[in-house]
Design a protein around this motif. Structure first.
Motif, PDB file in Angstrom:
ATOM      1  N   GLN A  61       0.670  -1.036  -0.182  1.00 45.25           N
ATOM      2  CA  GLN A  61       0.140   0.035  -0.203  1.00 45.25           C
ATOM      3  C   GLN A  61       0.712   1.589   0.115  1.00 45.25           C
ATOM      4  OE1 GLN A  61      -2.975  -0.019   3.141  1.00 45.25           O
ATOM      5  NE2 GLN A  61      -4.107   1.466   1.788  1.00 45.25           N
ATOM      6  N   ALA A  62       0.794   2.191  -0.995  1.00 48.24           N
ATOM      7  CA  ALA A  62       1.169   2.982  -0.742  1.00 48.24           C
ATOM      8  C   ALA A  62       0.464   4.269  -0.299  1.00 48.24           C
ATOM      9  CB  ALA A  62       1.911   3.388  -2.492  1.00 48.24           C
ATOM     10  N   PRO A  63       0.911   5.356   0.376  1.00 46.47           N
ATOM     11  CA  PRO A  63       0.660   6.584   0.391  1.00 46.47           C
ATOM     12  C   PRO A  63      -1.136   7.231  -0.235  1.00 46.47           C
ATOM     13  CG  PRO A  63       2.712   6.923   0.720  1.00 46.47           C
ATOM     14  CD  PRO A  63       2.596   5.922  -0.178  1.00 46.47           C
ATOM     15  N   GLY A  64      -1.849   6.992   0.041  1.00 42.61           N
ATOM     16  CA  GLY A  64      -2.609   7.230  -0.959  1.00 42.61           C
ATOM     17  C   GLY A  64      -3.783   6.337  -1.243  1.00 42.61           C
ATOM     18  N   LYS A  65      -3.382   5.668  -1.520  1.00 39.15           N
ATOM     19  CA  LYS A  65      -3.661   4.118  -2.786  1.00 39.15           C
ATOM     20  C   LYS A  65      -4.594   3.061  -2.056  1.00 39.15           C
ATOM     21  CE  LYS A  65      -0.239   5.453  -6.829  1.00 39.15           C
ATOM     22  NZ  LYS A  65       0.856   4.565  -7.491  1.00 39.15           N
ATOM     23  N   GLU A  66      -4.519   2.344  -2.369  1.00 39.97           N
ATOM     24  CA  GLU A  66      -5.694   1.243  -2.206  1.00 39.97           C
ATOM     25  C   GLU A  66      -4.703   0.084  -2.476  1.00 39.97           C
ATOM     26  OE1 GLU A  66      -9.923   1.637  -3.378  1.00 39.97           O
ATOM     27  OE2 GLU A  66      -8.650   0.059  -4.113  1.00 39.97           O
ATOM     28  N   ARG A  67      -4.755  -0.887  -0.773  1.00 46.35           N
ATOM     29  CA  ARG A  67      -3.731  -1.719  -0.589  1.00 46.35           C
ATOM     30  C   ARG A  67      -4.073  -2.184  -2.339  1.00 46.35           C
ATOM     31  NH1 ARG A  67      -3.567  -5.145   5.213  1.00 46.35           N
ATOM     32  NH2 ARG A  67      -3.394  -3.366   5.538  1.00 46.35           N
ATOM     33  N   GLU A  68      -2.621  -3.111  -2.306  1.00 43.51           N
ATOM     34  CA  GLU A  68      -2.976  -3.633  -3.970  1.00 43.51           C
ATOM     35  C   GLU A  68      -1.856  -5.574  -3.771  1.00 43.51           C
ATOM     36  OE1 GLU A  68      -1.076  -2.022  -7.060  1.00 43.51           O
ATOM     37  OE2 GLU A  68       0.655  -1.770  -6.340  1.00 43.51           O
ATOM     38  N   PHE A  69      -2.964  -6.536  -4.407  1.00 43.49           N
ATOM     39  CA  PHE A  69      -1.735  -8.134  -4.442  1.00 43.49           C
ATOM     40  C   PHE A  69      -0.541  -7.170  -5.244  1.00 43.49           C
ATOM     41  CE2 PHE A  69      -1.466 -12.466  -4.753  1.00 43.49           C
ATOM     42  CZ  PHE A  69      -0.495 -12.390  -6.288  1.00 43.49           C
ATOM     43  N   VAL A  70       0.147  -7.918  -4.634  1.00 45.72           N
ATOM     44  CA  VAL A  70       1.615  -8.120  -5.021  1.00 45.72           C
ATOM     45  C   VAL A  70       2.215  -9.859  -6.048  1.00 45.72           C
ATOM     46  CG1 VAL A  70       4.241  -7.699  -4.821  1.00 45.72           C
ATOM     47  CG2 VAL A  70       2.442  -6.062  -3.491  1.00 45.72           C
ATOM     48  N   ALA A  71       2.604 -10.968  -4.808  1.00 47.09           N
ATOM     49  CA  ALA A  71       3.087 -11.486  -5.548  1.00 47.09           C
ATOM     50  C   ALA A  71       2.073 -12.569  -4.199  1.00 47.09           C
ATOM     51  CB  ALA A  71       4.124 -11.707  -5.546  1.00 47.09           C
ATOM     52  N   THR A  83       2.899 -20.249  -8.297  1.00 54.27           N
ATOM     53  CA  THR A  83       3.327 -18.591  -7.666  1.00 54.27           C
ATOM     54  C   THR A  83       2.520 -18.188  -8.764  1.00 54.27           C
ATOM     55  OG1 THR A  83       5.113 -18.654  -9.139  1.00 54.27           O
ATOM     56  CG2 THR A  83       5.215 -19.500  -6.583  1.00 54.27           C
ATOM     57  N   TYR A  84       1.905 -16.539  -8.175  1.00 56.60           N
ATOM     58  CA  TYR A  84       1.234 -15.698  -8.882  1.00 56.60           C
ATOM     59  C   TYR A  84       2.408 -14.335  -8.460  1.00 56.60           C
ATOM     60  CZ  TYR A  84      -1.294 -19.643  -8.485  1.00 56.60           C
ATOM     61  OH  TYR A  84      -2.233 -21.095  -8.802  1.00 56.60           O
ATOM     62  N   TYR A  85       1.820 -13.084  -9.727  1.00 51.27           N
ATOM     63  CA  TYR A  85       2.259 -12.047  -9.552  1.00 51.27           C
ATOM     64  C   TYR A  85       1.978 -10.976 -10.167  1.00 51.27           C
ATOM     65  CZ  TYR A  85       6.594 -14.762  -8.767  1.00 51.27           C
ATOM     66  OH  TYR A  85       7.335 -15.750  -7.489  1.00 51.27           O
ATOM     67  N   ALA A  86       1.426  -9.656  -9.168  1.00 44.61           N
ATOM     68  CA  ALA A  86       0.769  -8.623 -10.347  1.00 44.61           C
ATOM     69  C   ALA A  86       1.671  -8.397 -11.419  1.00 44.61           C
ATOM     70  CB  ALA A  86       0.458  -7.319  -9.410  1.00 44.61           C
ATOM     71  N   ALA A  87       1.637  -8.067 -12.741  1.00 47.27           N
ATOM     72  CA  ALA A  87       1.981  -7.772 -14.176  1.00 47.27           C
ATOM     73  C   ALA A  87       2.603  -6.584 -13.363  1.00 47.27           C
ATOM     74  CB  ALA A  87       0.662  -7.299 -14.203  1.00 47.27           C
ATOM     75  N   LYS A 137       5.965  -9.235 -11.716  1.00 47.34           N
ATOM     76  CA  LYS A 137       6.109 -10.114 -13.106  1.00 47.34           C
ATOM     77  C   LYS A 137       8.001 -10.025 -13.773  1.00 47.34           C
ATOM     78  CE  LYS A 137       4.132 -13.450 -14.941  1.00 47.34           C
ATOM     79  NZ  LYS A 137       2.558 -14.618 -16.120  1.00 47.34           N
ATOM     80  N   GLY A 138       9.200 -10.626 -13.646  1.00 53.16           N
ATOM     81  CA  GLY A 138       9.941 -10.969 -13.602  1.00 53.16           C
ATOM     82  C   GLY A 138      11.009  -9.775 -12.690  1.00 53.16           C
ATOM     83  N   ARG A 139      10.741  -9.744 -12.555  1.00 48.38           N
ATOM     84  CA  ARG A 139      11.275  -8.752 -11.417  1.00 48.38           C
ATOM     85  C   ARG A 139      11.141  -8.981  -9.192  1.00 48.38           C
ATOM     86  NH1 ARG A 139      10.551  -3.267 -10.120  1.00 48.38           N
ATOM     87  NH2 ARG A 139       8.002  -3.612 -10.013  1.00 48.38           N
ATOM     88  N   PHE A 140      10.180  -9.963  -8.949  1.00 53.16           N
ATOM     89  CA  PHE A 140       9.746 -10.273  -7.980  1.00 53.16           C
ATOM     90  C   PHE A 140       9.440 -12.043  -7.549  1.00 53.16           C
ATOM     91  CE2 PHE A 140       7.784  -5.955  -5.753  1.00 53.16           C
ATOM     92  CZ  PHE A 140       8.966  -5.614  -6.313  1.00 53.16           C
ATOM     93  N   THR A 141       9.684 -12.724  -6.804  1.00 53.81           N
ATOM     94  CA  THR A 141      10.341 -14.185  -6.906  1.00 53.81           C
ATOM     95  C   THR A 141       9.435 -14.199  -5.788  1.00 53.81           C
ATOM     96  OG1 THR A 141      12.214 -13.483  -8.088  1.00 53.81           O
ATOM     97  CG2 THR A 141      11.351 -16.087  -6.749  1.00 53.81           C
ATOM     98  N   ILE A 142       8.704 -15.136  -4.778  1.00 52.06           N
ATOM     99  CA  ILE A 142       8.161 -15.398  -4.028  1.00 52.06           C
ATOM    100  C   ILE A 142       8.538 -17.231  -3.829  1.00 52.06           C
ATOM    101  CG2 ILE A 142       5.720 -15.740  -4.987  1.00 52.06           C
ATOM    102  CD1 ILE A 142       4.599 -15.556  -2.499  1.00 52.06           C
ATOM    103  N   SER A 143       8.918 -17.211  -2.426  1.00 49.95           N
ATOM    104  CA  SER A 143       9.298 -18.244  -2.108  1.00 49.95           C
ATOM    105  C   SER A 143       8.661 -18.738  -0.908  1.00 49.95           C
ATOM    106  CB  SER A 143      10.808 -18.523  -2.653  1.00 49.95           C
ATOM    107  OG  SER A 143      11.745 -17.624  -1.494  1.00 49.95           O
TER     108      SER A 143
END
Length: 123
Positions: A39-49, A58-62, A65-71
């Motif tokens: 959640q960034a200031p002034g924005k809604e909470r959003e799914f990341v991974a 495993t699932y990623y926000a567009a 994707k390609g920069r973050f890895t969940i494990s």
């Protein structure tokens, strides 16, 4: 009751990397699907991974994707979010979220939330 604790946030320059950790208070964390939100200031909470409780999905926000890895490391009851090639728009508070036998797919989140860790990316 599952307690989640995030760590690893901080200040980094654009193009840098950080690894966030989400440690759970229960030894059965291997049975929990886990997601990262931000959640960034002034924005809604959003799914990341997200990662399923089996670890097979495993699932990623567009936007990440390609920069973050969940494990996950079930032996340590911990889920990680490796963040590479960070951008100023990745600046936010990052939250860990878990639900029993969760799939990790994008959604509004499960029952358990951590307190969050601040990630700031300077340009």
């Amino acid at each position: 009751q599952v307690q989640l604790g995030e760590s690893g946030g901080g200040l980094v320059q654009a193009g840098g990397s950080l690894r966030l950790s989400c440690a759970a208070s229960v030894r059965t964390f291997s049975s929990y699907g886990t997601r990262w939100f931000r959640q960034a200031p002034g924005k809604e909470r959003e799914f990341v991974a997200g990662i399923s409780w089996t670890g097979s999905g495993t699932y990623y926000a567009a936007s990440v994707k390609g920069r973050f890895t969940i494990s996950r490391n079930n032996a340590k009851n911990t889920v990680y979010l490796q963040m590479n090639s960070l951008k100023p728009e990745d600046t936010a508070v990052y939250y860990c979220n878990a639900d029993l036998y969760g799939t990790g797919v994008p959604g509004t989140g499960g029952n358990y939330w951590g307190q969050g860790t601040q990630v700031t990316v300077s340009s």
